[in-house]
Write an enzyme that holds these catalytic residues in place. Structure first.
Site, short mmCIF file in Angstrom:
data_model
loop_
_atom_site.label_atom_id
_atom_site.label_comp_id
_atom_site.label_asym_id
_atom_site.label_seq_id
_atom_site.Cartn_x
_atom_site.Cartn_y
_atom_site.Cartn_z
N HIS A 454 20.09 4.53 46.39
CA HIS A 454 19.22 3.87 47.36
C HIS A 454 19.44 2.37 47.43
O HIS A 454 19.25 1.76 48.48
CB HIS A 454 17.76 4.22 47.06
CG HIS A 454 17.40 5.58 47.57
ND1 HIS A 454 17.36 6.68 46.76
CD2 HIS A 454 17.16 6.01 48.82
CE1 HIS A 454 17.08 7.74 47.49
NE2 HIS A 454 16.94 7.37 48.75
N ARG A 561 11.89 5.78 56.64
CA ARG A 561 11.62 6.14 55.24
C ARG A 561 10.26 5.55 54.88
O ARG A 561 10.15 4.36 54.56
CB ARG A 561 12.71 5.58 54.32
CG ARG A 561 14.06 6.27 54.45
CD ARG A 561 15.04 5.76 53.39
NE ARG A 561 16.23 6.58 53.27
CZ ARG A 561 17.41 6.32 53.85
NH1 ARG A 561 17.55 5.23 54.58
NH2 ARG A 561 18.44 7.12 53.68
N ARG A 597 9.29 10.12 58.65
CA ARG A 597 9.50 11.14 57.63
C ARG A 597 8.33 11.14 56.66
O ARG A 597 7.87 10.08 56.22
CB ARG A 597 10.80 10.86 56.86
CG ARG A 597 11.04 11.91 55.79
CD ARG A 597 12.39 11.76 55.14
NE ARG A 597 12.45 10.60 54.24
CZ ARG A 597 13.53 10.24 53.57
NH1 ARG A 597 14.66 10.94 53.72
NH2 ARG A 597 13.52 9.19 52.79
N GLU A 688 18.87 19.06 53.57
CA GLU A 688 19.44 18.39 52.39
C GLU A 688 19.80 19.40 51.31
O GLU A 688 20.56 19.10 50.40
CB GLU A 688 18.41 17.39 51.83
CG GLU A 688 18.14 16.25 52.79
CD GLU A 688 16.91 15.46 52.42
OE1 GLU A 688 17.05 14.30 52.04
OE2 GLU A 688 15.80 16.01 52.54
N ASN A 711 23.27 12.48 52.30
CA ASN A 711 23.28 11.90 50.95
C ASN A 711 22.87 12.95 49.93
O ASN A 711 23.53 13.17 48.92
CB ASN A 711 22.31 10.71 50.85
CG ASN A 711 22.54 9.70 51.94
OD1 ASN A 711 23.64 9.60 52.45
ND2 ASN A 711 21.51 8.97 52.31
N ASP A 712 21.74 13.59 50.22
CA ASP A 712 21.28 14.62 49.29
C ASP A 712 22.09 15.91 49.45
O ASP A 712 22.39 16.57 48.46
CB ASP A 712 19.79 14.89 49.49
CG ASP A 712 18.95 13.87 48.74
OD1 ASP A 712 19.28 13.59 47.58
OD2 ASP A 712 18.00 13.31 49.33
N ARG A 722 23.65 11.65 43.06
CA ARG A 722 24.05 10.57 43.96
C ARG A 722 24.05 9.19 43.31
O ARG A 722 24.77 8.30 43.75
CB ARG A 722 23.17 10.56 45.22
CG ARG A 722 21.71 10.35 44.95
CD ARG A 722 20.86 10.74 46.14
NE ARG A 722 20.71 9.64 47.07
CZ ARG A 722 19.98 9.72 48.18
NH1 ARG A 722 19.39 10.85 48.51
NH2 ARG A 722 19.86 8.69 48.97
N CYS A 757 21.26 11.92 59.58
CA CYS A 757 20.67 10.62 59.22
C CYS A 757 21.12 10.16 57.84
O CYS A 757 20.65 9.16 57.32
CB CYS A 757 19.15 10.65 59.31
SG CYS A 757 18.42 11.77 58.11
C1 PEP Z 1 19.71 11.83 52.86
O1 PEP Z 1 19.46 12.46 51.83
O2 PEP Z 1 20.82 11.84 53.43
C2 PEP Z 1 18.66 10.99 53.46
C3 PEP Z 1 18.85 10.41 54.63
O3 PEP Z 1 17.53 10.83 52.74
P1 PEP Z 1 17.39 9.74 51.55
O4 PEP Z 1 18.69 8.99 51.49
O5 PEP Z 1 16.23 8.89 51.86
O6 PEP Z 1 17.18 10.63 50.36
MG MG Z 2 17.41 12.59 51.11
#
Ligand code: PEP
Ligand code: MG
Length: 820
Positions: A454, A561, A597, A688, A711-712, A722, A757
């Site tokens: 993050h 977020r 979200r 995810e 990402n997840d 991650r 996203c």
């Molecule tokens: C993701 O997981 O791709 C996502 C956009 O959510 P976050 O990065 O906030 O976990």
């Molecule tokens: Mg995520």
């Protein structure tokens, strides 16, 4: 691969030795178990613990045991008798540090127990030859492939070698400290991959030849910066071994880009060895280390000496807990180098001499903070004066510990007082990155971290160029050193020569010009060459982000977020507070859709006032919608605030980490409870979890849209956390396995729109593949909007579809990147 056990009287000593050895083989971790101390703080050895460590270290290829002294040897011998199942074990008399380093490098190269034991036993010879001492340990030929000691060092092959192949070359070592342990370890590891007998000679001093398989012998060559080295090889892989070695030498054996190296192109993700690109852009400026904030030290104490001492002890205890947690995190990430740094910091906190010196000053009437800072500053200044560069660099550790305790004493948070230039740090929390002033911070270089953590996401959203996973060496870069961060390519240049600096300045200017032209067209829609409209939305985490996104030309907010409202406070925001902020964000977007979200906490986003239960694997635990449904009061408040805003603005509600249709029904029921009956609000889910992608068709009737969180999805699909820097190369979202899940989502979704996203949507290489797979909206960090819009405008969907089909057939992310 063989396993290794370290038996020592001291837990800290063994941990530090393991961390040091781990540095040599970062890419190929070796199984090392430690049986040391009676506990973390009590000296001693325990035969039962040694036996358990041997059993744990053995994966079938046998175990090499290294011991410190006295009862460690007795315990190891007894342990062999105590073993309950058969294990091949070698007790090795090698010195523990040198022996462990040699053994670990050998083990990583895949040698057997005998050869690793011989390498370890020979480990002192490099030091002895450097100091001009006769070798005290036998350096007899090792079993297996033999260097031809004493043979003619002629570059030509010997008679009879012709059929085996022979090769020779020379190279100049340009590493600042020559072939010291770490580059030598890389060299040995590289050569072990070839079926060739390789020898090295230091042409500048005449030392050698020595076997390219022996770390200790190579150290004995005394190769310094600028020395010429000859490499000769015979055997089936002779030429490949020499070529591999030359390529490695050119990359400075994996050490940092130095002044005279031209900026390198980022190698494919799978075989990188430098920092990772985390936030595109070129940043140039003086280095400033996070660990050197300026404090105002009190002139006089707040209370009597006993009270000041108590405050100091409390601050030390707090710092110890934080550092212990950092060390544990590094341990879990198998980042032994980083763990070693934190373990060393813990030792500094417990240093009796420092503590007594501080105590004397407090007794003499100084404030605890002032006494602590004065003593640690003076110890650091002593180290600064030492001739040895490595020892000088330890001053940085003292200053880091000084600041951590001062933060507690002066009741200051961990927030950063922004300074101009390139911020260098071990790692940063999301809150710390969020607090940086992008006008002043021209770049970030992190020793740890990963591009999907993050903190990296926030750096991108703030437009601050960043590289991560650059290794602990960056923490030793002196303040004020000119740095160049190329966050798109993953390059960190330290004190570049004027020619190199000029190149980067020119590239930065070029990029700026391109960005200006993309920015000029940013508010226009992104329409492909064959007339398909692609929505380019923004991921935002605050009202300020929303304003920046609109300025950057975002068509809408594809992901808000909402966690930012819940973090860094001591209780949850009220419905009114939430409504106000969501309304401000929606107002910024002036009638364009805003995707709010629901709270996504757990995993790496804990809530201080609502701690998630202690879980063995928080990323696989109660996070996202699971957490929200476990706290329906919190979700109800949030959906209520969203519904209020939806009465006046086009609001979409999005649920994170959805795995089951029931989670949608339960959330929808709460939304219907709090929203007026006549208000229709779009409800979508994030994809995810791999299972959600696989069963997208089952969700399609229950949602208005899907948004893939790559990402997840990547971390779960590739089983690569991650935030784990050690896995950053593996965790490439362009892995064909991840692309297949995106394809399954688009196919299963039917007519339901699919957005992306996750960070992948901001990667220009990925954009044509995503569109080809059927994605219709990309939601990205605001600064990337103009560039991604410009990228979309140059694409044609028919070509994208064929590219996507080919990408799905690739075998690796690196191949996909080459294809794209
Ligand atoms: C993701 O997981 O791709 C996502 C956009 O959510 P976050 O990065 O906030 O976990
Ligand atoms: Mg995520």
């Amino acid at each position: 691969m063989i396993g290794i056990v370290v038996v020592s009287h001291s837990f800290s000593l063994a941990q530090a030795a393991v961390a040091l050895a781990g540095e040599m083989v970062r890419d190929r971790p070796v199984r090392i178990e430690v049986a040391a101390g009676l506990d973390e703080h009590t000296f001693g050895t325990d035969a039962v613990a040694v036996a358990e460590a041997i059993a744990a270290a053995d994966s079938g290829a046998g175990v090499l045991v290294l011991m410190d002294l006295g009862s460690a040897v007795l315990s190891a011998e007894l342990a062999v008798d105590l073993l309950e199942s058969p294990h091949e074990v070698r007790l090795c008399a090698a010195p523990i540090v040198e022996g462990l380093v040699a053994a670990v490098v050998s083990a990583a190269g895949g040698v057997g127990l005998d050869e690793a034991a011989a390498e370890a036993a020979d480990a002192l010879s490099g030091k002895q030859s450097q100091l001009g001492e006769p070798a005290g340990v036998s350096s007899e030929a090792l079993p297996g492939k033999q260097p031809r000691e004493g043979a003619d060092a002629s570059p030509d092959a010997e008679p009879g070698d012709a059929d085996l192949g022979a090769a020779r070359a020379t190279f100049v070592v340009t590493n600042a400290h020559g072939l010291h342990a770490r580059p030598a370890a890389r060299l040995v590891t590289e050569l072990r991959g070839y079926d060739a007998d390789v020898r090295l000679r230091n042409l500048s001093t005449g030392a050698g030849p020595v076997s390219g398989r022996s770390l200790s012998r190579i150290a004995g060559l005394g190769v310094r910066a600028g020395h010429d080295v000859e490499v000769t090889a015979t055997g089936p892989d002779a030429q490949r071994a020499v070529d591999g070695l030359l390529a490695l030498a050119e990359k400075r054996f994996g050490e940092y880009a130095a002044a005279d190296r031209p900026p390198v192109e980022a190698p494919p993700a799978a075989d990188r060895s430098g920092p990772y690109p985390a936030s595109a852009g070129i940043g140039i400026g003086p280095a400033w280390q996070l660990s050197t904030p300026e404090y105002e030290l009190p002139d006089r104490p707040d209370g009597p000496p006993a009270e000041e001492r108590r405050r100091l002890d409390a601050a030390i205890t707090k710092a110890r807990a934080t550092i212990r947690a950092d060390a544990d995190r590094a341990f879990r990430a198998r980042d032994e180098a980083t763990q070693g740094i934190f373990e060393a910091h813990l030792l500094l906190l417990d240093d009796d001499e420092l503590s007594e010196a501080v105590g004397r000053r407090i007794a003499d009437g100084q404030a605890a903070a002032t006494a602590w800072a004065t003593v640690l500053d003076s110890a650091a200044a002593d180290l600064d004066r030492l001739p040895d560069e490595y020892q000088r660099a330890r001053a940085q550790d003292l200053r880091a510990v000084r600041d951590q305790v001062l933060a507690g004493l002066l009741a200051r948070g961990a927030e950063i007082r922004t300074r101009p230039g390139i911020l260098v740090a071990a790692d940063l929390t999301p809150a710390q990155v969020a607090g940086l002033d992008p006008e002043l911070v021209t770049g970030i270089a992190l020793a740890q971290g990963s591009p999907t953590a993050h903190s990296a996401i926030i750096a991108r959203s703030r437009g601050i160029p960043a590289v991560v996973g650059a290794g602990p060496e960056v923490l030793e870069i002196p303040e004020g050193t000119t740095l160049v961060v190329d966050g798109g390519e993953g390059v960190l240049e330290i004190d570049p020569r004027p020619r190199v600096l000029d190149e980067f300045v020119a590239r930065a200017a070029e990029r700026e010009a391109w960005e200006r032209s993309a920015a000029d067209a940013a508010t226009e829609p992104a329409i492909t060459l064959d007339h398909s409209l692609v929505h380019v939305a923004a991921n935002v985490g605050s009202v300020a982000d929303a304003a920046a996104a609109v300025r950057a030309g975002a068509d809408m907010a594809g992901l808000v977020r909402t966690e930012f409202l819940f973090l860094d406070r001591d209780r949850a925001p009220t419905v009114d507070e939430q409504e106000q902020v969501y309304r401000e964000i929606a107002t910024e977007f002036g009638g364009h859709p805003v995707t709010l979200r629901a709270l996504d906490v757990g995993g790496d986003k804990p809530l201080p006032y609502l701690p998630t239960p202690v879980e063995a694997n928080p990323f696989l635990g109660v996070r996202g919608i699971r957490f929200a449904l476990a706290r329906p009061d919190l979700l109800r408040d949030q959906l209520c605030a969203m519904a209020r805003v939806a009465a006046d603005h086009p609001v979409r509600v999005m649920l994170p980490m959805v795995t089951a249709v029931d989670e949608i029904s339960a959330s929808r029921a709460i939304l219907e409870e709090v929203a007026p009956a006549d208000l229709s609000i779009e409800l979508g889910i994030m994809v995810e979890v791999p299972a959600t992608a696989a069963k997208a068709a089952a969700f399609a009737d229950h949602v208005d849209f899907f948004s893939i969180g790559t990402n997840d999805l990547t971390q779960y699909a590739l089983a690569a956390e991650r935030g784990n820097g050690a896995l950053a190369a593996l965790a490439d979202p362009l892995d064909p396995g991840v692309l297949r899940l995106i394809e399954m989502t688009c196919r299963g979704a039917g007519e339901t729109p699919v957005h992306v996203c996750g960070e992948l949507a901001a990667d220009p290489v990925a954009v044509p593949i995503l569109l080809g797979l059927g994605v219709t909206e990309l939601s990205i960090a605001p600064p990337a909007v103009p560039e991604i819009k410009a990228t979309v405008r140059a694409l044609d969907l028919t070509t994208c579809k064929s590219l996507a089909a080919r990408a799905l057939r690739c075998t690796s992310a690196a191949e996909v990147r080459r294809l794209a």
